[in-house]
Scaffold this motif. Structure first.
Motif, PDB file in Angstrom:
ATOM      1  N   PRO A 172       4.262 -62.992 -29.246  1.00  0.00           N
ATOM      2  CA  PRO A 172       5.451 -62.827 -30.090  1.00  0.00           C
ATOM      3  C   PRO A 172       5.194 -63.349 -31.500  1.00  0.00           C
ATOM      4  O   PRO A 172       4.254 -64.112 -31.712  1.00  0.00           O
ATOM      5  CB  PRO A 172       6.495 -63.689 -29.371  1.00  0.00           C
ATOM      6  CG  PRO A 172       5.692 -64.792 -28.753  1.00  0.00           C
ATOM      7  CD  PRO A 172       4.391 -64.138 -28.325  1.00  0.00           C
ATOM      8  N   PRO A 173       6.034 -62.983 -32.462  1.00  0.00           N
ATOM      9  CA  PRO A 173       5.881 -63.499 -33.825  1.00  0.00           C
ATOM     10  C   PRO A 173       6.013 -65.025 -33.828  1.00  0.00           C
ATOM     11  O   PRO A 173       6.780 -65.595 -33.058  1.00  0.00           O
ATOM     12  CB  PRO A 173       7.038 -62.844 -34.589  1.00  0.00           C
ATOM     13  CG  PRO A 173       7.404 -61.650 -33.774  1.00  0.00           C
ATOM     14  CD  PRO A 173       7.150 -62.022 -32.352  1.00  0.00           C
ATOM     15  N   LEU A 174       5.247 -65.666 -34.695  1.00  0.00           N
ATOM     16  CA  LEU A 174       5.301 -67.129 -34.805  1.00  0.00           C
ATOM     17  C   LEU A 174       6.484 -67.512 -35.695  1.00  0.00           C
ATOM     18  O   LEU A 174       6.333 -68.047 -36.794  1.00  0.00           O
ATOM     19  CB  LEU A 174       3.982 -67.658 -35.354  1.00  0.00           C
ATOM     20  CG  LEU A 174       2.743 -67.303 -34.514  1.00  0.00           C
ATOM     21  CD1 LEU A 174       1.498 -67.942 -35.098  1.00  0.00           C
ATOM     22  CD2 LEU A 174       2.928 -67.721 -33.064  1.00  0.00           C
ATOM     23  N   HIS A 175       7.656 -67.220 -35.187  1.00  0.00           N
ATOM     24  CA  HIS A 175       8.894 -67.423 -35.930  1.00  0.00           C
ATOM     25  C   HIS A 175      10.019 -67.599 -34.925  1.00  0.00           C
ATOM     26  O   HIS A 175      10.088 -66.878 -33.926  1.00  0.00           O
ATOM     27  CB  HIS A 175       9.172 -66.218 -36.834  1.00  0.00           C
ATOM     28  CG  HIS A 175      10.466 -66.279 -37.572  1.00  0.00           C
ATOM     29  ND1 HIS A 175      10.764 -67.289 -38.467  1.00  0.00           N
ATOM     30  CD2 HIS A 175      11.558 -65.467 -37.549  1.00  0.00           C
ATOM     31  CE1 HIS A 175      11.972 -67.073 -38.972  1.00  0.00           C
ATOM     32  NE2 HIS A 175      12.472 -65.985 -38.413  1.00  0.00           N
ATOM     33  N   LEU A 176      10.903 -68.572 -35.169  1.00  0.00           N
ATOM     34  CA  LEU A 176      11.977 -68.850 -34.217  1.00  0.00           C
ATOM     35  C   LEU A 176      13.242 -68.046 -34.500  1.00  0.00           C
ATOM     36  O   LEU A 176      13.864 -67.518 -33.593  1.00  0.00           O
ATOM     37  CB  LEU A 176      12.317 -70.348 -34.230  1.00  0.00           C
ATOM     38  CG  LEU A 176      11.223 -71.308 -33.738  1.00  0.00           C
ATOM     39  CD1 LEU A 176      11.716 -72.740 -33.856  1.00  0.00           C
ATOM     40  CD2 LEU A 176      10.826 -70.994 -32.306  1.00  0.00           C
ATOM     41  N   ASP A 184      12.255 -75.250 -27.486  1.00  0.00           N
ATOM     42  CA  ASP A 184      11.140 -74.651 -28.217  1.00  0.00           C
ATOM     43  C   ASP A 184       9.829 -75.403 -28.013  1.00  0.00           C
ATOM     44  O   ASP A 184       8.766 -74.882 -28.355  1.00  0.00           O
ATOM     45  CB  ASP A 184      11.468 -74.590 -29.712  1.00  0.00           C
ATOM     46  CG  ASP A 184      12.642 -73.673 -29.998  1.00  0.00           C
ATOM     47  OD1 ASP A 184      12.638 -72.546 -29.465  1.00  0.00           O
ATOM     48  OD2 ASP A 184      13.571 -74.085 -30.716  1.00  0.00           O
ATOM     49  N   THR A 187       7.260 -73.446 -26.162  1.00  0.00           N
ATOM     50  CA  THR A 187       6.517 -72.383 -26.858  1.00  0.00           C
ATOM     51  C   THR A 187       5.995 -72.938 -28.171  1.00  0.00           C
ATOM     52  O   THR A 187       6.547 -72.671 -29.244  1.00  0.00           O
ATOM     53  CB  THR A 187       7.419 -71.156 -27.106  1.00  0.00           C
ATOM     54  OG1 THR A 187       8.609 -71.579 -27.798  1.00  0.00           O
ATOM     55  CG2 THR A 187       7.811 -70.501 -25.799  1.00  0.00           C
ATOM     56  N   PRO A 190       5.199 -70.390 -31.626  1.00  0.00           N
ATOM     57  CA  PRO A 190       6.302 -70.049 -32.532  1.00  0.00           C
ATOM     58  C   PRO A 190       6.923 -71.264 -33.203  1.00  0.00           C
ATOM     59  O   PRO A 190       7.326 -71.194 -34.369  1.00  0.00           O
ATOM     60  CB  PRO A 190       7.307 -69.350 -31.604  1.00  0.00           C
ATOM     61  CG  PRO A 190       6.465 -68.790 -30.502  1.00  0.00           C
ATOM     62  CD  PRO A 190       5.366 -69.797 -30.283  1.00  0.00           C
ATOM     63  N   GLY A 193       4.492 -72.364 -35.979  1.00  0.00           N
ATOM     64  CA  GLY A 193       4.490 -71.343 -37.021  1.00  0.00           C
ATOM     65  C   GLY A 193       5.753 -71.387 -37.854  1.00  0.00           C
ATOM     66  O   GLY A 193       5.710 -71.272 -39.080  1.00  0.00           O
ATOM     67  N   ASP A 194       6.894 -71.576 -37.195  1.00  0.00           N
ATOM     68  CA  ASP A 194       8.174 -71.650 -37.893  1.00  0.00           C
ATOM     69  C   ASP A 194       8.249 -72.894 -38.769  1.00  0.00           C
ATOM     70  O   ASP A 194       8.690 -72.831 -39.918  1.00  0.00           O
ATOM     71  CB  ASP A 194       9.304 -71.661 -36.864  1.00  0.00           C
ATOM     72  CG  ASP A 194      10.671 -71.437 -37.502  1.00  0.00           C
ATOM     73  OD1 ASP A 194      11.104 -70.280 -37.558  1.00  0.00           O
ATOM     74  OD2 ASP A 194      11.287 -72.421 -37.949  1.00  0.00           O
ATOM     75  N   THR A 198       6.930 -69.952 -41.485  1.00  0.00           N
ATOM     76  CA  THR A 198       7.875 -68.838 -41.384  1.00  0.00           C
ATOM     77  C   THR A 198       9.328 -69.266 -41.311  1.00  0.00           C
ATOM     78  O   THR A 198      10.212 -68.404 -41.257  1.00  0.00           O
ATOM     79  CB  THR A 198       7.557 -67.978 -40.143  1.00  0.00           C
ATOM     80  OG1 THR A 198       7.711 -68.773 -38.953  1.00  0.00           O
ATOM     81  CG2 THR A 198       6.140 -67.441 -40.209  1.00  0.00           C
TER      82      THR A 198
END
Length: 412
Positions: A172-176, A184, A187, A190, A193-194, A198
């Motif tokens: 999945p995108p590295l964004h929450l 969270d 994972t 993400p 990354g967030d 992001t």
């Protein structure tokens, strides 16, 4: 406690008001940051017209209030790790451990708040991450800090621009897309990354704010001429950065180039550039790096917001100096709230969550909600300051810091 009058041996520099061993101007600036963030949470940043005209709240506080928090975090870390002469050796190691435990407390509070249903971006987990990221820089002198801060402001936005599409293209995108919460932690991709690239407060770029604050905290803030320099130079650089960004967008074709690649017709780009670029996928054109828009994370945004924060701090320090001269505590309404922002911010978010779920009382306007919360925050801050109490969460964070800063007793 009133600062002593300057002596010839001290070089004749005027000094600024202290509260215990705290510079009250720093706490006052932090109080302003709290009130500014509360304003962006409670009052609209855009008008409800077709053009989404920015409101005065959006123009004044969006991006600047939260950046002021981050810069002041750096100032506070400098003041607690040696002021003008940074700690070194074992003492620095103990201080880093104490700061790391304090960051853990902030992260716990942030993750807990992240589980609430609330329509605001909660900064605390990102704030804790910034504390951890700045640990390697705590022992550097001011000239090295300025070099790091300048390099970070110049290069971090470029690196982020290149990496962000790769992070968002993941599966999945590295964004929450929401505030970090305890769930969270399951994972970590993400989540990290967030936090760093992001999310709403990307730590990778925002580290520049803390580095600027750390450098500011290493200069003699007790001198009025230094405070005046912060006010004047910060204001000049902030105006120049914003003016250059506006010229690049409006006079040199930047906005037209970005409108050609922007796939978001609901939001007029002209308004977004004045208030907030969060949520806009800044890809497809190098012109995104030329904006000075709040929350864009560009070089001009970082430079403008950091300089504005320096100017606010300088103004608060000078106001404290004026209060010393008049024998009045002019900063009390702001410094009281600023000394317990973690507690007040947490209560503020809890109240917002309660109204978000149940709805606000009949007849309460945005302005009324803000006024009530701002007055309450200031009143509580004054009460705790007069009684010389720490805020409850500040007490927990302080205890964690003290615990972490203690030397480990060798086992015999």
């Amino acid at each position: 406690m009133m600062a002593r009058s300057p002596s010839p041996a001290a070089g004749g520099h005027s000094t600024l008001r202290l509260s215990g061993n705290r510079l009250t101007g720093v706490d006052a600036a932090r109080g302003l940051a709290l009130l500014g963030m509360m304003a962006t949470h409670l009052m609209p940043t855009f008008e409800s017209d077709a053009n989404l005209t920015p409101t005065w709240v959006g123009l004044a506080f969006s991006g600047r209030a939260s950046a002021l928090f981050a810069v002041l975090a750096g100032v506070g870390l400098a003041l607690s790790t040696g002021r003008q002469v940074p700690l070194a050796g074992p003492a620095l190691g103990l201080a880093r451990r104490g700061i790391a435990l304090r960051a853990l407390v902030i992260a716990v509070v942030g993750l807990t708040l992240g589980g609430l249903e609330v329509n605001v971006a909660i900064i605390l987990v990102h704030y804790a991450a910034l504390f951890l990221c700045v640990l390697p820089f705590l022992g550097l002198p001011v000239r090295h800090l300025l070099a790091w801060a300048g390099g970070w402001i110049l290069l971090a936005p470029l690196v982020a621009y290149l990496l962000r599409p790769w992070f968002l293209a993941g599966d999945p995108p590295l964004h929450l897309g929401h505030n970090p919460s305890w769930e969270d932690l399951g994972t970590p991709g993400p989540l990290l990354g967030d936090l760093f690239l992001t999310g709403y407060y990307p730590v990778f770029q925002w580290l520049a704010f803390v580095l600027v604050g750390l450098a500011i905290g290493r200069i003699p803030l007790h001198r009025a001429r230094v405070a005046a320099l912060l006010l004047v130079a910060g204001t000049a650089v902030a105006i120049a950065a914003k003016a250059l960004g506006n010229a690049l967008m409006e006079d040199w074709g930047g906005r037209q180039a970005l409108e050609a690649v922007l796939d978001e017709p609901r939001w007029p780009l002209e308004s977004l550039l004045q208030v907030n670029l969060t949520g806009i996928e800044q890809t497809g054109s190098w012109w995104w790096l030329a904006t000075a828009a709040p929350h864009s994370g560009t070089t001009l945004d970082l430079l403008h917001s950091a300089s504005a924060a320096a100017a606010v701090l300088g103004g608060c320090l000078l106001l404290g100096s004026l209060g010393t001269w008049l024998n009045l505590d002019l900063l009390l309404p702001l410094r009281g709230a600023g000394a317990m922002t973690l507690s007040l911010y947490t209560v503020h978010v809890w109240v917002l969550a309660a109204f978000y779920v149940d709805g606000r009382p009949d007849g309460w306007t945005d302005e009324g909600m803000y006024t009530a919360q701002a007055i309450t925050a200031v009143a509580l801050g004054i009460l705790f300051a007069v009684l010389k109490w720490r805020g409850p969460l500040e007490q927990v964070a302080h205890g964690a810091h003290v615990l972490g800063s203690r030397p480990l007793t060798p086992v015999r």
